[in-house]
Each structure stands twice: as structure tokens, then as C-alpha cells.
Design an enzyme around this catalytic site. Structure first.
Site, PDB file in Angstrom:
ATOM      1  N   GLY A  86       8.884   2.075  -3.086  1.00  0.00           N
ATOM      2  CA  GLY A  86       9.279   0.773  -3.628  1.00  0.00           C
ATOM      3  C   GLY A  86      10.737   0.745  -4.059  1.00  0.00           C
ATOM      4  O   GLY A  86      11.469  -0.210  -3.793  1.00  0.00           O
ATOM      5  N   ARG A 138       6.210  15.816  -5.521  1.00  0.00           N
ATOM      6  CA  ARG A 138       7.052  15.199  -6.563  1.00  0.00           C
ATOM      7  C   ARG A 138       7.483  16.211  -7.616  1.00  0.00           C
ATOM      8  O   ARG A 138       8.602  16.137  -8.125  1.00  0.00           O
ATOM      9  CB  ARG A 138       6.310  14.035  -7.214  1.00  0.00           C
ATOM     10  CG  ARG A 138       6.236  12.850  -6.273  1.00  0.00           C
ATOM     11  CD  ARG A 138       5.639  11.652  -6.955  1.00  0.00           C
ATOM     12  NE  ARG A 138       5.832  10.465  -6.165  1.00  0.00           N
ATOM     13  CZ  ARG A 138       4.882   9.549  -5.933  1.00  0.00           C
ATOM     14  NH1 ARG A 138       3.689   9.697  -6.450  1.00  0.00           N
ATOM     15  NH2 ARG A 138       5.148   8.497  -5.204  1.00  0.00           N
ATOM     16  N   GLY A 150       6.841   5.508   1.381  1.00  0.00           N
ATOM     17  CA  GLY A 150       5.530   4.958   1.721  1.00  0.00           C
ATOM     18  C   GLY A 150       4.814   5.709   2.830  1.00  0.00           C
ATOM     19  O   GLY A 150       4.894   6.935   2.929  1.00  0.00           O
ATOM     20  N   LYS A 205       2.048  -5.801   6.483  1.00  0.00           N
ATOM     21  CA  LYS A 205       2.360  -7.209   6.226  1.00  0.00           C
ATOM     22  C   LYS A 205       3.834  -7.569   6.362  1.00  0.00           C
ATOM     23  O   LYS A 205       4.700  -6.856   5.867  1.00  0.00           O
ATOM     24  CB  LYS A 205       1.926  -7.552   4.800  1.00  0.00           C
ATOM     25  CG  LYS A 205       0.442  -7.525   4.609  1.00  0.00           C
ATOM     26  CD  LYS A 205       0.157  -7.929   3.198  1.00  0.00           C
ATOM     27  CE  LYS A 205      -1.318  -7.980   2.899  1.00  0.00           C
ATOM     28  NZ  LYS A 205      -1.521  -8.109   1.458  1.00  0.00           N
TER      29      LYS A 205
HETATM   30  P1  AMP Z   1       2.414  -0.761   4.519  1.00  0.00           P
HETATM   31  O1  AMP Z   1       1.820  -0.217   3.250  1.00  0.00           O
HETATM   32  O2  AMP Z   1       2.675  -2.231   4.501  1.00  0.00           O
HETATM   33  O3  AMP Z   1       3.581   0.051   5.013  1.00  0.00           O
HETATM   34  O4  AMP Z   1       1.260  -0.638   5.600  1.00  0.00           O
HETATM   35  C1  AMP Z   1       0.718   0.588   5.995  1.00  0.00           C
HETATM   36  C2  AMP Z   1      -0.648   0.329   6.553  1.00  0.00           C
HETATM   37  O5  AMP Z   1      -0.560  -0.590   7.619  1.00  0.00           O
HETATM   38  C3  AMP Z   1      -1.268   1.583   7.110  1.00  0.00           C
HETATM   39  O6  AMP Z   1      -2.386   1.915   6.331  1.00  0.00           O
HETATM   40  C4  AMP Z   1      -1.681   1.181   8.519  1.00  0.00           C
HETATM   41  O7  AMP Z   1      -2.980   1.601   8.859  1.00  0.00           O
HETATM   42  C5  AMP Z   1      -1.615  -0.327   8.491  1.00  0.00           C
HETATM   43  N1  AMP Z   1      -1.356  -0.892   9.819  1.00  0.00           N
HETATM   44  C6  AMP Z   1      -0.407  -0.516  10.692  1.00  0.00           C
HETATM   45  N2  AMP Z   1      -0.509  -1.212  11.836  1.00  0.00           N
HETATM   46  C7  AMP Z   1      -1.548  -2.046  11.693  1.00  0.00           C
HETATM   47  C8  AMP Z   1      -2.153  -3.019  12.547  1.00  0.00           C
HETATM   48  N3  AMP Z   1      -1.680  -3.243  13.773  1.00  0.00           N
HETATM   49  N4  AMP Z   1      -3.227  -3.705  12.079  1.00  0.00           N
HETATM   50  C9  AMP Z   1      -3.693  -3.449  10.830  1.00  0.00           C
HETATM   51  N5  AMP Z   1      -3.167  -2.552   9.986  1.00  0.00           N
HETATM   52  C10 AMP Z   1      -2.100  -1.860  10.412  1.00  0.00           C
END
Ligand code: AMP
Length: 401
Positions: free
Chosen positions: A382, A34, A359, A203
Site C-alpha cells: 500500500g 519483515r 502485494g 480490480k
Molecule cells: P490485487 O490484490 O488487486 O493485486 O489482486 C490479486 C488477486 O487478483 C489475486 O488473488 C488473483 O488471484 C486475482 N486475480 C488475478 N487475475 C484475475 C482474474 N482474471 N479474475 C479474477 N481474479 C483475478
């Protein structure tokens, strides 16, 4: 307006940067990306002979008492030495963001040198968007430049509210902000087809608005990560103990129906690497994603899905990637994410425009050593998502209005 359009010669220029860098327990900077990304704007201003005043937040300090640990832990003083190295000039530091000491330091600051202010979030007024606090900072400078794309989606005092205290010809964007905006616009306005979004992560609920907004823009949406299983369950699949948001099953169905109407193809992973435990050394096997036994969970996309997704990516002319395809932090579940990273890099070599939208996909592309092989890596997770969701970003609006 951009910094190059403003007369900053021999002026005091306040630049809101995003110096929210990670520090280890000894307060060493563990990743200076950054800071490095803010350098073009800072160096340009210094070369123009401006006296540069920098402000930023760092972390999320909670205890704001003068002698608290948070005051030490989140102090921008830890960045002074490295900032001086990167900029090649003298950096003055005051352990406050407003007040008489800051005013004195600003008054004596000479062109070609930097004054770094203390963490803006040491004042609750920052996050509250307090106008008096913003005004006090504004009085230090003739010109305000916002180069903090990472916080452009926040209506904080130093990122948005402050702009009103500068005339329109005395406020503008820095070079990083400008690059982020023009890349985001490249994707959201008339991109070259086929356009593909790779959307993963934990999610569905975090990405629902993004998915809705992407449907009219995209030809293909490749869904991976934990969020895929809510979609698979919504279609009647058995997903065992995979991550699932039952409150979002209807929403997932609606999104699939909406995509069909708009002729956007949403891909769900045909197969998955499943595990009997959320652990690096769990037992694993590859099965159809809609037929996962109880007690097992999908932690990565499987080899058939990898093949299909890679082919779609490589045939695309524009690609947006946000979110990993699996639990890439563990080697056993990282293949989907790293193969996607390679496919995005290959598509770029073949002439596609590729944007990594912040991210975890940024850390994945860095880990894969492919950051230089894609068109643009956004610094603002974000902020980039909110921009692509079609929201107005307060930090942008405040400069342009
Ligand atoms: P996000 O911050 O929503 O982009 O999510 C990223 C996180 O999702 C990472 O730390 C991954 O380890 C987790 N992730 C990715 N695929 C899966 C999965 N199939 N089950 C659980 N966690 C997951």
C-alpha cells in the site's frame, strides 16, 4: 536524516519497525521476511552501543479487552525468541506499550540489548493518531527512527504523530525505509527509458489512481489480471462472466484516451485462458480476450499476450510490476504471472532496473524463486502504491518536516 547521520552512541533509540508477520494457529512465524528486513537497522544501532526499544503493530486486533483472545493471538511476545535469534542479543519484553512497567524496563535497559514493546494496536489511540499516546511512547527514548515503510502511508501514533516529540536532529529513517524510498524515487524521477509498468490484480478501482499517475511516466503499461476485462468491455469486447466493474467503464475509456494523448502505449491481453468455473479443475480453453462466451471467464492472459508482454518487458530499461496477470494461486492460471516474473528477471540480467511494487506480485516472485534476480522487492504494498500515486506519506513527512 538517516540513522547513520544521528549520534546514537549510548543513547536510547526507539525504532518503529514493521513486525507484522504472519503466524500460524500455534503462533509460529510462517514468514519472517519483515523481521529479517529490519535487522540491518537494529544491528547497526546495537553495534553503536544503543539501547534499542522496538515497537510495531501486529495484525488487526479487534477485541482489546485485557483477557481477550485477540490479546493472545496478536501479542508480540510470540516474536521474542526469533528476534533474539536474529539479532544475537537479549530481548526483554513487556506486555504493554506505555505505562510504568514499560518506563521501568526502559530505564534499566542497557546498551546492546533490546526491549520489545507490546502491539501498538492494543491501544485504539494508535490508529487514531492520538498525540498523548505518542508522547508517552516518545518519552522512553532519546532518538526516534522510523523503519516501517509498510505503514508509512498511515498517520498513526507510532508511525507519524510521534516524530514531533523529537528534535529534527534526533529523528530519522532506518536503512530499510531509506532503501525503499531511494528505490521508489529511482522509478518516479528520471528513470531510464523505455519504462514499462506491469499492472495486474483483481480490480481496476484499486489501481485507477496509480494508472493515472503512471501514464506521464511510462512508455508502456501492460495490463493483466481481472482488471483487464473492465478495459476490454469498455472497448466493446464480450467478456462473458469475467470480473468486471461496470461503474468504472467510463474511467477505463478515459484512461485509454489519456494514454493515447501522452503517447503511452497501454497493452490489453490479446488472448486469455478462460474457464467455465472459478476452480483449479475447471474446463479451460484459450480465446480472444474480447470474444469470451457467456458462462466462461478469463482467469489468465493467453499465450499470444504472454509473448507480446515478455518481449516488451525484455526490451525495457526500467520496469515496475504490481499485481498478478491471472489467478496465479491456481496452477492452470499461473503461466502469465510466472512468465512475466521470468521476463522481469531476464530484463534485470540485461541491465534493466526492476522494482516489484508490493502485494501479490511479491508472493509471485518469491514463489517463482526469482526474488534475488530483480533489482528491488518492496516490503510495502500500500505504501509503495501511494508513493507512486504521488501522495505524501505521513510517516515520511513527519520525519522530514
Ligand atoms: P490485487 O490484490 O488487486 O493485486 O489482486 C490479486 C488477486 O487478483 C489475486 O488473488 C488473483 O488471484 C486475482 N486475480 C488475478 N487475475 C484475475 C482474474 N482474471 N479474475 C479474477 N481474479 C483475478
Amino acid at each position: 536524516m538517516n540513522i547513520q547521520d544521528i549520534n546514537i552512541k549510548d543513547k536510547k533509540v526507539l525504532i518503529r519497525v514493521d513486525f507484522n508477520v504472519p503466524l500460524d494457529p500455534e503462533r509460529n512465524i510462517t514468514d519472517d521476511t519483515r523481521m529479517v528486513k529490519a535487522m540491518p537497522t537494529i544491528k547497526y544501532a546495537l553495534a553503536e552501543g544503543a539501547a534499542v526499544i522496538l515497537c510495531s503493530h501486529l495484525g488487526r486486533p479487534k477485541d482489546l479487552n485485557p483477557k481477550s483472545d485477540d490479546r493472545i493471538k496478536f501479542s508480540l511476545s510470540h516474536l521474542v525468541f526469533h528476534l533474539s535469534e536474529l539479532s544475537g542479543t537479549k530481548v526483554h519484553f513487556v506486555d504493554d506499550t506505555i505505562g510504568s512497567e514499560v518506563v521501568d524496563a526502559s530505564n534499566t535497559l542497557i546498551g546492546g540489548e533490546i526491549l520489545l514493546l507490546e502491539n501498538t494496536r492494543f491501544y485504539n489511540e494508535e490508529k487514531a493518531g492520538d498525540a498523548d499516546f505518542a508522547k508517552s511512547i516518545s518519552e522512553l527514548a532519546d532518538v526516534y527512527i522510523n523503519d516501517a515503510f509498510g505503514t508509512a502511508h498511515r498517520a498513526h501514533a507510532s508511525t507519524a504523530i510521534i516524530a514531533q516529540f523529537f528534535d529534527k536532529d534526533k529523528r530519522g529513517f532506518g536503512m530499510l525505509m531509506n532503501a525503499e524510498l531511494s528505490n521508489a524515487r529511482k522509478l518516479s524521477q528520471s528513470p531510464e527509458h523505455p519504462v514499462t509498468a506491469i499492472i495486474g490484480g483483481a480490480k481496476v478501482s484499486d489501481k485507477i489512481q496509480l494508472l493515472k499517475n503512471l501514464i506521464p511516466v511510462m512508455d508502456n503499461i501492460l495490463v493483466g489480471g481481472g482488471m483487464a476485462y473492465t478495459f476490454l468491455k469498455s472497448q466493446g469486447g464480450s467478456i462473458g462472466n469475467s470480473l468486471c466493474e461496470d461503474d468504472y467503464l467510463d474511467m477505463a475509456r478515459d484512461i485509454l484516451a489519456e494514454a493515447k494523448k501522452e503517447n503511452t502505449k497501454i497493452y490489453l491481453p490479446e488472448d486469455s485462458v478462460i474457464a467455465d468455473n472459478f476452480a483449479a479443475d475447471a474446463n479451460t480453453k484459450v480465446v480472444a480476450s474480447d470474444n469470451i462466451p457467456d458462462g466462461w471467464m478469463g482467469l489468465d492472459i493467453g499465450s499470444k499476450a504472454i509473448q507480446v508482454y515478455s518481449d516488451v518487458i525484455k526490451l525495457s530499461k526500467t520496469v515496475l510490476w504490481n499485481g498478478p496477470m491471472g489467478v496465479f494461486e491456481m496452477e492452470a492460471f499461473s503461466k502469465g504471472t510466472f512468465t512475466a516474473a521470468q521476463a522481469v528477471a531476464d530484463a534485470t540480467t540485461d541491465g534493466a532496473y526492476t522494482l516489484i511494487g508490493g502485494g501479490d506480485s511479491v508472493s509471485a516472485i518469491n514463489k517463482a524463486g526469482l526474488a534475488e534476480k530483480v533489482s528491488f522487492v518492496s516490503t510495502g504494498g500500500g505504501a509503495m502504491l501511494e508513493f507512486l500515486e504521488g501522495k505524501e506519506l505521513p510517516g515520511i513527512e513527519a520525519i522530514e518536516s
